[in-house]
Design a protein around this motif. Structure first.
Motif, PDB file in Angstrom:
ATOM      1  N   LEU A  16       0.834  -1.201   0.000  1.00 22.16           N
ATOM      2  CA  LEU A  16       0.000   0.000   0.000  1.00 22.16           C
ATOM      3  C   LEU A  16       0.866   1.248   0.000  1.00 22.16           C
ATOM      4  O   LEU A  16       2.040   1.218   0.377  1.00 22.16           O
ATOM      5  N   ARG A  17       0.282   2.376  -0.391  1.00 19.42           N
ATOM      6  CA  ARG A  17       0.982   3.656  -0.337  1.00 19.42           C
ATOM      7  C   ARG A  17       1.181   4.059   1.115  1.00 19.42           C
ATOM      8  O   ARG A  17       0.329   3.802   1.970  1.00 19.42           O
ATOM      9  N   ASP A  18       2.296   4.686   1.388  1.00 18.51           N
ATOM     10  CA  ASP A  18       2.602   5.143   2.744  1.00 18.51           C
ATOM     11  C   ASP A  18       2.251   6.625   2.839  1.00 18.51           C
ATOM     12  O   ASP A  18       2.925   7.472   2.240  1.00 18.51           O
ATOM     13  N   PRO A  68      -3.940   1.090   7.891  1.00 16.91           N
ATOM     14  CA  PRO A  68      -5.031   0.836   6.948  1.00 16.91           C
ATOM     15  C   PRO A  68      -6.303   0.231   7.569  1.00 16.91           C
ATOM     16  O   PRO A  68      -6.267  -0.450   8.585  1.00 16.91           O
ATOM     17  N   MET A  69      -7.413   0.515   6.884  1.00 16.29           N
ATOM     18  CA  MET A  69      -8.733  -0.039   7.172  1.00 16.29           C
ATOM     19  C   MET A  69      -9.421  -0.238   5.826  1.00 16.29           C
ATOM     20  O   MET A  69      -9.210   0.528   4.882  1.00 16.29           O
ATOM     21  N   ILE A  74      -9.725   1.318   0.548  1.00 15.95           N
ATOM     22  CA  ILE A  74      -8.714   1.235   1.610  1.00 15.95           C
ATOM     23  C   ILE A  74      -8.367   2.645   2.070  1.00 15.95           C
ATOM     24  O   ILE A  74      -8.082   3.525   1.246  1.00 15.95           O
ATOM     25  N   TYR A  75      -8.396   2.849   3.378  1.00 14.04           N
ATOM     26  CA  TYR A  75      -8.085   4.157   3.966  1.00 14.04           C
ATOM     27  C   TYR A  75      -6.956   4.028   4.979  1.00 14.04           C
ATOM     28  O   TYR A  75      -6.827   3.001   5.654  1.00 14.04           O
ATOM     29  N   HIS A 109      -9.998  10.694   6.837  1.00  9.41           N
ATOM     30  CA  HIS A 109      -8.876   9.770   6.647  1.00  9.41           C
ATOM     31  C   HIS A 109      -8.344   9.876   5.222  1.00  9.41           C
ATOM     32  O   HIS A 109      -9.009  10.384   4.317  1.00  9.41           O
ATOM     33  N   ASP A 110      -7.134   9.365   5.006  1.00 11.65           N
ATOM     34  CA  ASP A 110      -6.495   9.415   3.692  1.00 11.65           C
ATOM     35  C   ASP A 110      -6.911   8.200   2.859  1.00 11.65           C
ATOM     36  O   ASP A 110      -6.774   7.056   3.298  1.00 11.65           O
TER      37      ASP A 110
END
Length: 558
Positions: free
Chosen positions: A29-31, A40-41, A91-92, A104-105
């Protein structure tokens, strides 16, 4: 694809459907965090039949400091072969405790169908996530049909002489349990808490469904890994062992932790410590439907706020305005919840109470009156009966105040108290527009009702702030008042405006989502009450019919 346990009934029709469990993992995943990795969630969205509009279905837990999460929470879905069931996985990176996703991102999105997952090799699908950047990582989706096993295992583990992994301390161990899949891969199904700075940890007892560990197959392999927790997410493996549910079911056992790397390098290596199972109790976990089949009756009561803050009912801006062309928010909330609950009430007779109005004939203020003005028989026949009584009442009372909840809660609690055997369960729907005036008395009433076969649903209508309602809906911390603590969470609150705003173009969809969200906790609340009281479902009773074939009424007298 029909479930093997489906009953064969010649001369009838059954939609081919089966329950499946979706497991989600992500890789690379992206950081988005500067000083650490992402947290993540995963959020799942589904569509209604015949629609391409997505609505949120459920969320996984948050996993801290990792770009390669394996989520423990599973998504349970019903698979229909003949339907195209679209799924969207977002994905957040969780940045705050707020529930709103724009806090959230966003890390990436994967879209597929349930059929595509089940049609993939070994029911496992890997897809690239899409998002604002070119490489957002991958999502891995695994599906397995859920067995009918209802066994619940309560287990307690402790460790002995685990390997020391921390330079300045001991180890911070935690356990991870995996279920073996048909392709010999493993899927995470439970994670224990972390015990800090010890080589002899004792974890808290935990309860887990047997089907989560082995899908009901007591001989299927279960893998257990023991890790040393690190704050940056790079947990160190202490060791692992394999076993099965049949061994756990023996109640006690000791398992050697083996670290494969240390075993390959070190001559004379024995183990990296041992994990002891101190007890394992397996009991059948009864479901909400088991109690319904056993004859439990659900009794639905409506309580309506007739306080003056709703506005003059003759004015169009009043929340109680009777529009001949469109139901007001009170009517919509009653219909949405009542249409679901009435299916579980054999006689369809519902008591309807009002509070906060001056009532005929003398204009005295009442916080607990029958909306049909028959105090000895406040029952209304079906949803239409409730609507008729409500509309007549609006024209017969003077809206006043204050907004007191305790009287109607105590009214229903009085009848719930008469059924400690669980043969009847009571659901009180309170529809209100404002701030509670008797907050302390309401807390006390709810805490006393929490030991009874009773649940409370509160729907807030209008633009008011409902902060006090969130306190009553004690999802995070048990409701307490003057040293007394609620035995269980029995309150569910939702603001009606969230549903009108979300599905403004489709009133029926708004009501369906409202009913889903306010009622989703009720089955669990019922099972929780029964379990705490040690009440098991009765054998299904024979149909109770009169000679003319009409079911006899069973509602307790109010």
């Amino acid at each position: 694809m029909a479930h093997p346990g489906t009953q064969f009934l010649p001369g009838t029709a059954t939609v081919p459907a089966t329950k499946v469990e979706i497991t989600v993992s992500c890789r690379n995943l992206r950081d988005r965090d500067v000083m650490s990795k992402s947290d993540p969630m995963c959020v799942l969205y589904t569509t209604q039949l015949g629609s391409r509009q997505y609505a949120e279905y459920e969320r996984t837990e948050q996993i801290k400091n990792t770009l390669n999460p394996d989520f423990v929470h599973k998504f349970m879905l019903t698979y229909y072969f003949e339907e195209c069931q679209r799924l969207q996985f977002d994905i957040y990176d969780v940045d705050s405790p707020k529930a709103k996703l724009d806090s959230h991102d966003f890390l990436g999105r994967g879209e597929t169908t349930l059929g595509e997952i089940l049609g993939s090799a070994n029911n496992k699908l890997e897809k690239s996530l899409t998002g604002s950047s070119k490489d957002c990582g991958k999502i891995i989706l695994s599906a397995e049909e859920v067995s009918d096993c209802k066994d619940l295992a309560t287990m307690h583990f402790r460790g002995h002489k685990l390997d020391k992994k921390d330079f300045l301390g001991k180890s911070d161990p935690f356990l991870v349990f995996y279920r073996c899949n048909e392709d010999a891969s493993f899927t995470i199904c439970h994670k224990s808490e972390v015990i800090k700075n010890t080589l002899d940890p004792q974890w808290r007892p935990f309860a887990v469904m047997v089907r989560a560990l082995c899908n009901g197959d007591y001989d299927r392999t279960i893998k257990v890994e023991c890790y040393d927790w690190d704050s940056d997410g790079s947990h160190d493996l202490i060791g692992e062992f394999t076993t099965n549910m049949r061994q756990f079911a023996e109640g006690k056992g000791s398992f050697e932790l083996i670290n494969p790397k240390k075993k390959a390098k070190k001559k004379g290596y024995r183990n990296s410590g041992t994990i002891e199972l101190t007890h394992c109790i397996i009991e059948k976990q009864h479901s909400f439907l088991d109690y319904i089949k056993g004859g439990m009756q659900i009794n639905f009561t409506v309580a309506i706020d007739f306080t003056a803050s709703n506005g003059n009912p003759t004015h169009t801006n009043s929340l109680h305005y009777i529009n001949p062309y469109q139901p007001n928010h009170y009517a919509q909330a009653i219909t949405a919840v009542g249409e679901v609950i009435q299916d579980y009430d054999t006689d369809k007779l519902f008591p309807v109470l009002g509070f906060g109005a001056k009532i005929p004939p003398n204009g005295q203020v009442s916080h607990e009156f029958a909306v049909n003005f028959n105090q000895q028989n406040p029952f209304c026949m079906g949803i239409q009966g409730i609507m008729g009584a409500y509309q007549n009442c609006i024209r017969s009372v003077q809206l006043y105040g204050p907004t007191n909840f305790a009287p109607v809660i105590n009214h229903v609690a009085k009848f719930a108290q008469a059924y400690p055997d669980g043969s009847n369960y009571f659901i009180l729907l309170i529809i209100t527009d404002g701030v509670i005036s008797d907050m302390e008395m309401t807390k006390d009433a709810i805490i006393r009702a929490s030991s009874l076969p009773m649940s409370i649903i509160i729907v807030g209508v209008g633009p008011a702030e409902f902060d006090a309602m969130e306190e009553l809906d004690a999802d995070k911390n048990a409701l307490s008042y003057r040293g007394k603590v609620a035995e269980r969470d029995i309150v569910q609150f939702v603001p009606f405006r969230d549903y009108i705003g979300r599905h403004n173009q489709n009133a029926h969809l708004s009501q369906d989502r409202l009913a889903h969200d306010v009622l989703e906790e009720v089955p669990q609340q019922i099972v929780h009450f029964m379990k705490r009281r040690g009440l098991k479902p009765k054998e299904a009773p024979p149909p109770n019919f009169q000679q003319d074939g009409v079911a006899q009424p069973s509602a307790p007298s109010f």
